[in-house]
Scaffold this active site. Structure first.
Site, PDB file in Angstrom:
ATOM      1  N   SER A 175      21.781 -21.193 -32.067  1.00 52.50           N
ATOM      2  CA  SER A 175      20.494 -21.731 -31.621  1.00 52.50           C
ATOM      3  C   SER A 175      20.679 -23.066 -30.911  1.00 52.50           C
ATOM      4  CB  SER A 175      19.557 -21.924 -32.814  1.00 52.50           C
ATOM      5  OG  SER A 175      19.262 -20.693 -33.419  1.00 52.50           O
ATOM      6  N   GLY A 197      28.287 -23.886 -34.640  1.00 52.60           N
ATOM      7  CA  GLY A 197      29.251 -22.843 -34.301  1.00 52.60           C
ATOM      8  C   GLY A 197      29.813 -22.220 -35.561  1.00 52.60           C
ATOM      9  N   SER A 233      28.431 -18.535 -37.140  1.00 54.22           N
ATOM     10  CA  SER A 233      28.445 -17.070 -37.095  1.00 54.22           C
ATOM     11  C   SER A 233      29.251 -16.549 -35.912  1.00 54.22           C
ATOM     12  CB  SER A 233      27.010 -16.536 -37.009  1.00 54.22           C
ATOM     13  OG  SER A 233      26.281 -16.866 -38.167  1.00 54.22           O
ATOM     14  N   GLU A 271      21.514 -26.997 -45.454  1.00 54.69           N
ATOM     15  CA  GLU A 271      20.873 -26.052 -44.544  1.00 54.69           C
ATOM     16  C   GLU A 271      19.969 -25.073 -45.276  1.00 54.69           C
ATOM     17  OE1 GLU A 271      21.978 -22.573 -41.277  1.00 54.69           O
ATOM     18  OE2 GLU A 271      23.562 -23.873 -42.051  1.00 54.69           O
TER      19      GLU A 271
END
Length: 367
Positions: free
Chosen positions: A158, A124, A126, A241
């Site tokens: 996603s 959570g 963007s 990431e």
């Protein structure tokens, strides 16, 4: 430190596993499967083999192996286009963040579920009006007795429709400097007030979502780290990431098809493919350097941003070479090319747009 023999043993184990699953017809190799290939049973198989959370301390269920060992595992999974989406986010960044910043209670609640592949995480981060500028998030968490009350929206999330848990970046105070007053939380996705709305992409697939938080209660112990310290923590987390091999191996299955077909093409075409292979070798070197930096306790923010920026350009160039070879007039386009092409708009956005990455690369210190 893992030895070369240990790296090779890990690679051999993963290769045997994916070959067995492919022979049984349990998955089809394709580009971008680390994000689109949701198969809880495959993740469970990796868990049973001790291949999730391998860098975490043994007291948290890990194997205390270095990040280079995890890189060896993830390179093989990505090379094979394996369906790893069910555990990828939890293993890649949420677990390490909880190990580093979580309370004893949070570690006990979250880490075993990630390692067992029972928990599926979504990110959570963007938001509709923030995009890659995470410091501009507007989702707000208000302190109340026993926890926090969250209100806001996240987008391009996603796997949210599969997720059991969400990592949430929210603002907990309003300050003049937007990088301050941010806080990280771990949220149960079945909490009252959470709504997941699908976003269908160009290929007709559903892995993106918009997630709405309407006065969602988050217990106090689900705070990750310190309230207001979210920016520093999320920048550290983004090194995991942005610096992973998925930033340049997303289109590896398509590159493998190009290499296989190269003997049937002109010398200049083979030279183009050779140039891609050389760039891949350089990107792998950068990834290994970054993994060693993480093992040394560093937070390689600029290094990770550089790898993602160069890796995304590489992925798009693989598709461009494939377009010229596989999508010629009068022929049916190569299915692997079409699948990678339709997925490609997301490559440059997830994990930070090119503009954000270049800004990070240009600075010596994060704010």
């Amino acid at each position: 430190m893992a030895t070369d023999e240990q790296h090779q043993n890990l690679r051999a184990e993963v290769r045997t596993l994916v070959r067995h699953w492919r022979q049984q017809g349990r998955y089809v190799t394709r580009s971008d499967n680390w994000l689109r290939g949701f198969d809880p049973e495959f993740s469970k198989e990796l868990s049973a083999r001790g291949l999730i959370g391998i860098t975490w301390p043994k007291e948290f269920g890990g194997r205390a192996l270095p990040n280079t060992a995890r890189l060896a595992v993830t390179e093989e999974l990505l090379r094979a286009g394996a369906p790893v989406a069910a555990h990828w986010v939890g293993d890649r960044q949420i677990g390490p963040a909880v190990v580093r910043h979580g309370s004893e209670r949070l570690r006990a609640e979250i880490l075993p579920g990630i390692i067992s592949a029972d928990f599926v995480f979504c990110l959570g981060m963007s938001e509709p009006e923030a995009g890659s500028d995470l410091a501009s998030v507007r989702t707000f968490a208000t302190k109340e007795n026993g926890g926090w009350r969250v209100k806001g929206r996240k987008i391009w999330t996603s796997g949210a429709h599969h997720a059991t848990h969400a990592y949430l970046l929210a603002r907990t105070e309003r300050t003049e400097r937007k990088h301050r007053g941010l806080t990280e939380f771990v949220v149960d996705m079945d909490s009252p007030g959470i709504t997941v709305s699908p976003i269908i992409d160009l290929s007709g697939e559903h892995h993106f979502n918009e997630v709405t938080f309407d006065d969602v209660f988050v217990p106090e112990h689900r705070l990750l780290g310190e309230a207001g310290n979210g920016w520093k923590q999320v920048v550290e987390q983004l090194s995991f990431e942005r610096g992973g091999p998925e930033r340049f191996l997303t289109t590896y299955p398509l590159l493998a098809d190009l290499i296989a077909a190269s003997t049937h093409h002109r010398d200049d075409v083979r030279a183009e493919i050779g140039a891609l292979v050389a760039r891949l070798a350089t990107l792998r070197t950068l990834a290994w350097q970054l993994a060693r930096s993480l093992d040394a306790g560093q937070t390689p923010v600029q290094h990770a941003a550089t790898l993602k920026y160069l890796g995304n350009a590489f992925e798009h160039d693989v598709i461009e070479v494939a377009r010229r070879l596989f999508a010629g007039s009068g022929r049916h386009p190569h299915p692997g090319y079409l699948q990678a092409l339709l997925a490609s708009p997301g490559y440059s956005i997830r994990g930070g747009s090119a503009e954000v990455l270049l800004s990070l690369i240009a600075r010596q210190d994060s704010q």
